[in-house]
Each structure stands twice: as C-alpha cells, then as structure tokens.
Enzyme design. Structure first.
Site, PDB file in Angstrom:
ATOM      1  N   ARG A 120      23.754  45.877 -13.280  1.00 42.34           N
ATOM      2  CA  ARG A 120      22.809  45.837 -12.158  1.00 42.34           C
ATOM      3  C   ARG A 120      21.826  47.003 -12.277  1.00 42.34           C
ATOM      4  O   ARG A 120      22.187  48.106 -12.685  1.00 42.34           O
ATOM      5  CB  ARG A 120      23.584  45.937 -10.848  1.00 42.34           C
ATOM      6  CG  ARG A 120      22.748  45.820  -9.584  1.00 42.34           C
ATOM      7  CD  ARG A 120      22.136  44.455  -9.445  1.00 42.34           C
ATOM      8  NE  ARG A 120      21.721  44.192  -8.058  1.00 42.34           N
ATOM      9  CZ  ARG A 120      20.880  43.230  -7.711  1.00 42.34           C
ATOM     10  NH1 ARG A 120      20.336  42.453  -8.640  1.00 42.34           N
ATOM     11  NH2 ARG A 120      20.586  43.020  -6.445  1.00 42.34           N
ATOM     12  N   THR A 404      16.728  33.804 -10.815  1.00 45.35           N
ATOM     13  CA  THR A 404      17.947  34.120 -11.555  1.00 45.35           C
ATOM     14  C   THR A 404      18.326  33.007 -12.542  1.00 45.35           C
ATOM     15  O   THR A 404      17.728  31.937 -12.550  1.00 45.35           O
ATOM     16  CB  THR A 404      19.116  34.414 -10.575  1.00 45.35           C
ATOM     17  OG1 THR A 404      18.662  35.367  -9.604  1.00 45.35           O
ATOM     18  CG2 THR A 404      20.334  34.970 -11.260  1.00 45.35           C
ATOM     19  N   GLN A 441      14.062  44.165  -8.335  1.00 42.95           N
ATOM     20  CA  GLN A 441      15.390  44.158  -7.720  1.00 42.95           C
ATOM     21  C   GLN A 441      15.532  45.123  -6.552  1.00 42.95           C
ATOM     22  O   GLN A 441      16.450  44.966  -5.729  1.00 42.95           O
ATOM     23  CB  GLN A 441      16.459  44.483  -8.773  1.00 42.95           C
ATOM     24  CG  GLN A 441      16.615  43.435  -9.851  1.00 42.95           C
ATOM     25  CD  GLN A 441      17.293  42.167  -9.386  1.00 42.95           C
ATOM     26  OE1 GLN A 441      17.502  41.974  -8.198  1.00 42.95           O
ATOM     27  NE2 GLN A 441      17.628  41.285 -10.320  1.00 42.95           N
ATOM     28  N   ASP A 444      16.088  43.900  -3.098  1.00 40.39           N
ATOM     29  CA  ASP A 444      17.401  43.446  -2.651  1.00 40.39           C
ATOM     30  C   ASP A 444      18.080  44.475  -1.745  1.00 40.39           C
ATOM     31  O   ASP A 444      19.132  44.193  -1.166  1.00 40.39           O
ATOM     32  CB  ASP A 444      18.310  43.146  -3.844  1.00 40.39           C
ATOM     33  CG  ASP A 444      18.137  41.725  -4.359  1.00 40.39           C
ATOM     34  OD1 ASP A 444      17.419  40.942  -3.717  1.00 40.39           O
ATOM     35  OD2 ASP A 444      18.716  41.392  -5.410  1.00 40.39           O
ATOM     36  N   SER A 468      23.868  42.335  -4.425  1.00 43.80           N
ATOM     37  CA  SER A 468      23.484  41.061  -5.025  1.00 43.80           C
ATOM     38  C   SER A 468      24.372  39.964  -4.461  1.00 43.80           C
ATOM     39  O   SER A 468      25.354  40.229  -3.766  1.00 43.80           O
ATOM     40  CB  SER A 468      23.659  41.139  -6.546  1.00 43.80           C
ATOM     41  OG  SER A 468      23.507  39.876  -7.161  1.00 43.80           O
ATOM     42  N   SER A 469      24.024  38.719  -4.778  1.00 45.05           N
ATOM     43  CA  SER A 469      24.901  37.582  -4.484  1.00 45.05           C
ATOM     44  C   SER A 469      25.359  36.886  -5.758  1.00 45.05           C
ATOM     45  O   SER A 469      26.015  35.836  -5.690  1.00 45.05           O
ATOM     46  CB  SER A 469      24.180  36.572  -3.594  1.00 45.05           C
ATOM     47  OG  SER A 469      23.923  37.122  -2.326  1.00 45.05           O
TER      48      SER A 469
END
Length: 589
Positions: A120, A404, A441, A444, A468-469
């Site tokens: 990440r 994504t 990102q 997020d 994140s998911s």
C-alpha cells in the site's frame, strides 16, 4: 519447478489456438459486458471454464498470457503475477500500475504457510491532517482533491513484488519484464473499455503528458483498435529489470516522479525523493477464520477487506444460504444485512495499524460475531447499523471509486497468488511520468481529521497508509488444501463482490465462473444497491417490503478467480463485466 520443465510448453499450433481463444474471449467480453453502460451482464460460464495443472486469471488477455508464459517457462505463481501486473499497467492503465500499490496473498502448500504482502502507498512525511480541507475548514470535494500532486502517495507495488519475488520467485527478475517491454514497443489495440473511459474522463485532458498519450493530436479520445505504443514505459521497465526496484525509488525515475508531483499545475503535492527512498513493503500475518467447513484467509489492515469479508461470512453462517437460490430476495436480504453490520465496524475502527490501535481480535471474536449475527432478522431490514464496540474514533466515510484490478494465479506446485492492485481512481492523479500514471491513493484517507471531538482513525498522517477495501482472498478446504483464490476491484463494494462470489461457490455449489457471473447486491450500511438490468434488480419490490431502501445501479466488479477441483484440476473464472480471461498453462508438477 526445475528448469527442464520449460519443455512442457504447448506446441506452436496449440499455442496459436490458445491465443485465438483468448482474443475471442476478449472480444466477447468487450462487446457483451459493456461495463460503462447499465445493462444485463452476459454470463460466459462455458467460455471461460478450463481445467489444467496451472492457471492465470487476470483482467486483460495480454496480461493473462504473460502470466501463462512465465508458468510455462518454469516460473512460480509469483513470477506469473509479476509479469501479468506489469502488462496490466500497460494495457489497463486506468486501473493499476507501477505508480500505485497492491495487496497480495501467497500460499505455499509445501510449508503450509500463507503470507500477506502489503504494498500500500504511504503519505509523504510532509503530509498534514488538514491537507484536504479548504481555507475555511470544510473538506474539499472529492473530484477537487483527486487531480494533481496532492493526492499522490509513495507507490508500493514494485517494492512489494520485489520482496515477494525474493521469497518465492524462480525465474530471474529481468525475465518477468520481457512480455510487458515487448508489448509496450510493438503496441496493443485500444479496447472498447479503455476508449470509453478515456472519452468520459474530464480531468485527463488537463494534464499534457497524459493527454498526449491518450488522445489524438486533435484532442479526441483514441479510437477503438488504435495501436497504442509506449516506448517510455518500455524504457522504464528496462531500467527496473536491470537494476531492481531501486531504479524506481532512487535516481532519475524518482526525481521525475517528484518533479511531476511538486510542479503539478493542479494541486501541487508534497512527495519527496526521501519519501520514495524510505518506502518499504511489509509482510503481515493473514487474517483467517473458519466458515462452515472451510477456512477463509484475507488481508489484514490497512485494508479493511479482510476483516469485513470475514465478518460478513461469520454473520451469514447461522443461515442456510443454500436453502434459497442465489438471486432469491431472502438471499439478497441476508447479504445486505451482513454488509450493514460489517461496514458499521469498518468505518469506525479500521485504518493503518502502525498508527491506530485496531481491535481486530475483538472484531473477529466468535462470541462478538454471534451477538452481531443475532441482530439480523430474516423478516425485517435493519436501519443504519451502529458499531458493535465502544467507539474511540470519529467516523467519516470517504468516497472510494470503483477502479483497481485483480489477478489470481495457481502454479503446478500448488502455490497460489491472490493479488489486488490499484492506482485508486480511474487514471489515478492523471499525472503521467515515464510512461506510467501516478496514483491518487491519498484521497482514500478521511478528509476530515476529527468528528465530534474524536480523531478519525483513517485521518491523514505522515508516512501512514490509507485504508483500503481491497480483498484478495484464499479459501481452503477442511483438510487445509487450497480450494479457491479470488478477489475484485470495485472501491468499497469490493467486499460485497467477494462475499457474493465466495458464497456462490461454497453455499450454492456454483462453478467459480457462475459465481462471478451472479448479479450483485451490496449494502455498505446505507441503501441496498442492486445491479441494474439483472435478476437481482427483480427483487427490488420484495426487498423494499422488508424495509430496504433500494437503488438500482451499475455495479462493475472485476472478479477473477481460480478454483481447485476435487481431482486437482483447475477451474478459472473471469468477470464478464470487464475484459479479462482465465487461461490454463501447460506445465507438469
């Protein structure tokens, strides 16, 4: 796998036949799915199912073929995943790439070990909690924050892939770059999906490097079928192939990334070369929990995916899902109710564990989940659910667009990879450097750092990884053998997509492709979203009668999965809503 297995490749006629099959599947997906329009999904169960000793399922035929080529050259599942990801960054640049990040689960059947690789992105050391607030203290609009440099975090995917390769790779690092380099130089046809995304993006034309690449000299989106070459990306990959990931995180490439971020014409950012040089991928312990006769493993925080998927499955366990069809309103009601409860906890507690104390053990405690499951009434919908533990943090829900990409790989030795990668929004920050796009990102993170006097767990902090998911998932049978690798793109709806597919296989007895084809029903502790134009949407009135607030909407997942059948052969599935394929590799264990 020893190198002499390189001889276990397909004959030239067989290879040509497989390539033709992948092209036909690609064209079918592009024409039938049309994911940017709200219409019924066209299942393709018979087209994508396959059986073999090794397999790759990815979001574009070129990427799938690159992964298969590595398996047939004697490579491991990690080798195949790396080659496929590098190609995805070229042919599906709107979704993922070396300018972004990823989460990866790896399983080794010999050791029995499953590892969770965290790639990440991280916030710059100069990031501040208020960086997405206006001068008067109100949060920026999401689309005001996305474009430019302020949303760019230090990319993590290459460091993560390099670490995973050091631990599990078999082929030389440079070998894995060859398919992407060759394709970047020879070019690939612009797909209907890529064309449509370019055509509807209002931000992309504002950034000269991206505009020059994705549009004609007249400013029109590249037509479908245009051969798109990317020599800059090829050269970038050559440097990284020869010098390792250091070539990306230090030196000229890093300097160009920082210059693009800091000098962005919109929202200049704070990323520095020190931020890039300091980036480290992390190996974490996976989160695993029993679900009926199976063991399901997912990623730990900073993604919320693993916790939320496992919570939803646990909340569903008291109910016999197989007693009704997958599209029965009773099934969709239970999925929605489990989603409400899981998202109530997700929004309140989950963030980067290096910065925030997260009660993961409590959230997955069987007694806690049994108490939460008792809140589900088969005859009546919950209103908005509350978190089940004492709240220490403020809750602020951030927009998470459905971009994504996901890929799944199983090699001949049974090693498996489930990897979800992203640059966040479609085309990320819209900043293009040396042939690749940079992520956005940091959006997020929660834009508001404090709510009702309590700090928001997912607030911006220097060096922190945004929540994140992403939910790469591995499923094991009662004996501990791998049964399935699966995951999806789709923003915060990823969690619901993965649970839907997993229960489709485990509870309803569907093939992995048929489970992927199922129309979606997702609840994130608000309205129940039903995929428009599908059988799920036909349950709208029945769900409203149970008290659901229902929306019919486009739900463009990108599920890609592989299942190990009882005889040891493999069954692959690719989401008809996108343009990917699952293909076998001709190898011997």
């Amino acid at each position: 796998m020893p190198s002499d297995h390189r001889n276990a490749t397909l004959s030239p006629p067989a290879r040509m036949l497989r390539h033709a099959l992948s092209v036909l599947l690609f064209l079918f997906a592009a024409l039938a799915a049309q994911p940017l329009a709200a219409q019924a999904v066209a299942p393709r169960d018979d087209a994508v199912q396959a059986q073999a000793g090794a397999m790759v399922a990815a979001a574009n035929p070129h990427a799938t073929e690159a992964g298969v080529a590595m398996l047939e050259a004697g490579g491991s599942a990690i080798d195949a995943a790396i080659a496929a990801q590098l190609v995805l960054g070229l042919v599906e640049p709107q979704s993922s790439g070396i300018g972004g990040g990823a989460f990866l689960l790896h399983h080794d059947p010999d050791s029995g070990e499953t590892q969770a690789y965290d790639g990440r992105e991280t916030a710059p050391l100069a990031a501040t909690a208020d960086q997405f607030l206006t001068e008067n203290g109100t949060p920026l609009g999401f689309w005001d924050a996305v474009p430019g440099g302020l949303s760019v975090g230090a990319p993590g995917v290459l460091r993560m892939l390099e670490l995973a390769h050091a631990n599990h790779g078999k082929l030389a690092w440079a070998r894995l770059f060859e398919p992407a380099i060759a394709l970047a130089e020879s070019g690939f046809p612009v797909s209907p999906r890529l064309h449509a995304l370019i055509a509807r993006d209002r931000l992309l034309p504002k950034f000269p490097a991206a505009a020059a690449y994705f549009y004609t000299p007249a400013g029109n989106p590249l037509p479908v079928g245009t051969i798109l070459r990317n020599p800059a990306y090829a050269e970038t990959l050559r440097r990284i192939a020869a010098e390792g990931a250091d070539a990306f995180y230090e030196g000229e490439i890093a300097a160009d990334i920082v210059a693009a971020v800091q000098a962005a014409s919109i929202n200049p950012g704070r990323l520095t070369q020190a931020d890039l040089a300091a980036y480290q991928a992390v190996v974490r312990a996976p989160l695993c929990r029993r679900y009926r006769a199976w063991r399901v493993c997912g990623m730990p925080p900073p993604t919320s995916g693993g916790v939320a998927v496992l919570q939803m499955l646990s909340l569903l366990e008291p109910h016999d899902l197989g007693a009704a069809t997958p599209n029965d309103p009773r099934t969709l009601h239970l999925l929605a109710e489990a989603g409400k409860l899981a998202f109530a906890d997700r929004n309140a507690f989950l963030a980067d564990p290096d910065f925030v104390e997260i009660p993961v053990a409590q959230l997955l405690d069987p007694d806690y989940l049994n108490a939460r499951a008792a809140l589900i009434d088969p005859q009546r919908a919950l209103s908005e659910a509350e978190p089940g533990l004492e709240r220490r943090n403020g809750t602020w829900v951030q927009v998470e667009p459905p971009s994504t990409s996901h890929l799944s790989v199983v090699d001949a030795e049974g090693q498996a990879v489930s990897m979800t990668s992203s640059i966040e929004n479609a085309f990320g920050s819209r900043l293009m450097v040396r042939g690749f796009l940079l992520n956005n990102q940091l959006t997020d993170f929660a834009f508001v750092p404090e709510v009702e006097g309590r700090p928001v767990a997912n607030r911006v902090e220097p060096g922190k990884r945004p929540r994140s998911s992403m939910s790469p998932t591995l499923v094991f049978d009662s004996g501990g053998a791998l049964e399935m690798a699966i995951g999806s793109p789709g923003g915060s709806r990823i969690i619901g997509y993965v649970v839907r597919a997993v229960t489709g296989v485990l509870d309803h007895g569907l093939s992995v492709q048929a489970a992927i084809d199922l129309p979606h029903a997702v609840n994130r502790n608000g309205p129940t979203d039903l995929e428009s134009g599908t059988a799920a949407a036909g349950s709208k009135a029945a769900l409203e009668a149970l008290g659901h607030v229902v929306r019919e909407t486009e739900l463009t997942s990108g599920l890609h999965g592989i299942r190990v059948l009882p005889d040891g052969s493999l069954e692959g599935g690719a989401d008809p809503r996108r343009e990917g394929v699952a293909l076998p590799a001709s190898v011997q264990p």
